[in-house]
Each structure stands twice: as C-alpha cells, then as structure tokens.
Design a protein around this motif. Structure first.
Motif, PDB file in Angstrom:
ATOM      1  N   ALA A  91      43.891  29.830  28.937  1.00  0.00           N
ATOM      2  CA  ALA A  91      44.608  30.719  27.755  1.00  0.00           C
ATOM      3  C   ALA A  91      46.110  30.212  27.953  1.00  0.00           C
ATOM      4  O   ALA A  91      46.625  30.313  29.151  1.00  0.00           O
ATOM      5  N   PRO A 130      48.911  32.393  26.251  1.00  0.00           N
ATOM      6  CA  PRO A 130      48.987  33.520  25.065  1.00  0.00           C
ATOM      7  C   PRO A 130      50.109  33.290  24.275  1.00  0.00           C
ATOM      8  O   PRO A 130      49.964  33.854  23.151  1.00  0.00           O
ATOM      9  N   VAL A 131      51.319  32.996  24.983  1.00  0.00           N
ATOM     10  CA  VAL A 131      52.587  32.967  24.239  1.00  0.00           C
ATOM     11  C   VAL A 131      53.092  31.452  24.462  1.00  0.00           C
ATOM     12  O   VAL A 131      53.213  31.529  25.551  1.00  0.00           O
ATOM     13  N   SER A 184      45.600  30.389  22.409  1.00  0.00           N
ATOM     14  CA  SER A 184      46.933  30.384  22.075  1.00  0.00           C
ATOM     15  C   SER A 184      47.540  31.063  20.994  1.00  0.00           C
ATOM     16  O   SER A 184      48.079  30.458  19.795  1.00  0.00           O
ATOM     17  N   PRO A 185      47.198  32.465  20.804  1.00  0.00           N
ATOM     18  CA  PRO A 185      47.445  33.204  19.758  1.00  0.00           C
ATOM     19  C   PRO A 185      48.857  33.210  19.397  1.00  0.00           C
ATOM     20  O   PRO A 185      48.972  33.601  18.093  1.00  0.00           O
ATOM     21  N   ARG A 199      51.941  39.498  20.650  1.00  0.00           N
ATOM     22  CA  ARG A 199      51.611  40.030  22.081  1.00  0.00           C
ATOM     23  C   ARG A 199      50.344  41.111  22.169  1.00  0.00           C
ATOM     24  O   ARG A 199      49.508  40.918  22.943  1.00  0.00           O
ATOM     25  N   ALA A 202      47.430  39.062  21.550  1.00  0.00           N
ATOM     26  CA  ALA A 202      47.377  38.133  22.790  1.00  0.00           C
ATOM     27  C   ALA A 202      46.452  39.015  23.981  1.00  0.00           C
ATOM     28  O   ALA A 202      45.689  38.347  24.661  1.00  0.00           O
ATOM     29  N   THR A 210      42.658  38.868  22.627  1.00  0.00           N
ATOM     30  CA  THR A 210      41.925  37.733  22.580  1.00  0.00           C
ATOM     31  C   THR A 210      41.733  37.344  24.121  1.00  0.00           C
ATOM     32  O   THR A 210      40.992  36.421  24.450  1.00  0.00           O
ATOM     33  N   LEU A 211      42.796  37.521  24.980  1.00  0.00           N
ATOM     34  CA  LEU A 211      42.407  37.032  26.359  1.00  0.00           C
ATOM     35  C   LEU A 211      41.427  37.509  27.170  1.00  0.00           C
ATOM     36  O   LEU A 211      40.625  37.326  27.974  1.00  0.00           O
ATOM     37  N   CYS A 264      51.810  38.337  28.544  1.00  0.00           N
ATOM     38  CA  CYS A 264      51.194  39.556  27.719  1.00  0.00           C
ATOM     39  C   CYS A 264      50.713  40.746  28.826  1.00  0.00           C
ATOM     40  O   CYS A 264      50.643  40.290  30.112  1.00  0.00           O
TER      41      CYS A 264
END
Length: 273
Positions: free
Chosen positions: A37, A39-40, A83-84, A165, A168, A171-172, A194
C-alpha cells in the motif's frame, strides 16, 4: 495478519521504496503472502517522465513508487486500492510565476498539481496546466485525454486529498484483511500517510544507510502525544523517532538492504506471545 509501516526520516530520498522492495522480495522468497500500500503518493512528471508515459499507456494515473511496489509483490490487488490517492505534479513555467524559485521547486497544491486521482476518479487543474510551458502542456494533453478527468480549481485539491485519506483508511483495511503481511509506504517524511496506517504492528524509519524498527503501538502513542491521531500526516518523523527506543537498528550500503525481514519476523513472532 501483520502490517509494517515504512516512514522516511528525510523529506526526500530517504530510501523508503528501496527498503520496501527489499522486504517484499525477501517475504516472497519466504513464501509469505504480501500486500502493498502507498495510500497517498505524488510524483513529478518532469523528473519521473517514464511514469507519466505509463499513466498514458494505462489510462490511469500511477506513480513510480506505487508501480514498483505493485510489480515487486506480483500483486493481484487493484492499484487503485493500493494507491487510492495519487497526484501528478509538474513544475510551472518560472516566467509565469514571476521567476519565484519557491513556486518552481515547492510541492505546492496551488501551482504544481495538475492531475489527481482518488480511487478510480481523475481530476485536473486547468489553471495549473496553463502555468506550464507550451511543450509541457503538449506532454500532459494525452494523459488528460486518456483519463477523462473532471475539472477542479487549485483550491479544491487539498480538500479532495483530505477526502481521499478517508478512502485510504478504508482501502488499507481491505488490503490488510487479505494478506499475511502488508507493507505500507508513507509519503515524504510524514509520520503516517493516513490514520489507519497507525494500526501497524511495526514501524520502520529509514534514512540513507540506516533503518530502525519501532514498536507500532508505542509509535502511535508518541504521535498521539504530539497531535491528533486522526491527522498523523501533520507530524513529521523527526519529531517522533527520538521519543522512542528502537527494537532493532540496521546499517546498510547503497541498494543493499538484506536480512531485515528475519528480524521483522522474529519481533512479530515475539509480539504474539
């Protein structure tokens, strides 16, 4: 299910991705099911032009780090879950920003972000695209055509990233639920990308040539002492790491990070008892 959060000590080029890739490779060699992941993330289309072209090819905005993590893990998870939140930055024409080097070099929502993806939705910032040199406007045009983004204003970017976020966090948790080990890479030197990333079992803080393994729960408590747990990205690692005693320290040569996974697995095993 276990998770590792990798954070950088330096604002740039700490070596997070190199370390993450080494851990992923070793984990796969051990037969461990690995999830990844980022995320950001953000990438600069000038310095990472190859990934601007890949994004055109895929019709989907994808940064260098996210792509490398996905490929190394041989992941079957959708990249938009891994990677949202992904932003594409391009440096503006210095003449159009009054020759201000701060505008030219800074990672600024207001001048540098030209394209943004939240999950599968793309957004573009026409005002920032107009600030690019003519050749760079021509470079970005095929990506705009490929992604069919919605138009937003520069001041909307930060708001969308904040909303992203929250996605994120969701999804994480999905990725963590489907893998034995999830490796999470933070962004720049942020303490966490996040809020849900703070629920990691271990945190690895890395700088060129040095990495330390930290207890995830103690790391979370240290951030809580400094800031709101709902916004850990407002804390930088240099304010957190000195507050904690490392569980293990590592030193390594450029491009050579090996043996770290064994220590990670030993510490995780000890934590389960």
């Amino acid at each position: 299910m276990a998770s590792l959060l990798i954070v950088g000590i330096l604002p740039y080029d700490s070596g997070k991705t190199t370390l993450a890739l080494s851990l992923i490779r070793e984990a796969l060699e051990h037969g461990i099911d690995v999830g990844v992941a980022k995320p950001v993330s953000g990438f600069n289309g000038w310095y990472q032009y190859e990934y601007l072209l890949k994004s055109v090819e895929f019709g989907f905005l994808i940064g260098e780090d996210s792509y490398k993590l996905h490929m190394m893990a041989k992941s079957s998870d959708p990249i938009y879950l891994e990677s949202p939140v992904t932003a594409l930055l391009l440096p503006p024409d210095p003449e159009r920003v009054g020759w201000k080097s701060s505008s030219y070099t800074a990672i600024s929502y207001h001048t540098n972000v030209v394209l943004l993806r939240i999950l599968e939705d793309h957004f573009h910032v026409p005002d920032n695209i107009k600030r690019l040199t003519q050749p760079m406007q021509e470079v970005i045009a095929p990506l705009i055509e490929a992604t069919k983004p919605l138009e937003i204003k520069a001041e909307d970017v930060q708001y969308l990233i904040m909303e992203g976020r929250e996605e994120a966090d969701r999804t994480l948790e999905i990725i963590k639920d489907h893998h034995e080990l999830t490796i999470i890479e933070s962004y720049n030197n942020l303490a966490a990308p996040c809020a849900s990333a703070l629920n990691s079992d271990l945190v690895i803080a890395v700088a060129p040539g040095k990495a330390v393994i930290l207890d995830g729960e103690r790391y979370k408590k240290a951030i809580h002492a400094l800031s709101n747990l709902r916004e850990p990205w407002r804390v930088v690692t240099e304010d957190v790491v000195p507050l904690l005693k490392p569980l293990k320290k590592f030193e390594f040569k450029p491009g050579e990070v090996s043996g770290l996974l064994n220590s990670v697995l030993e510490i995780l095993e000890a934590k389960t008892f």
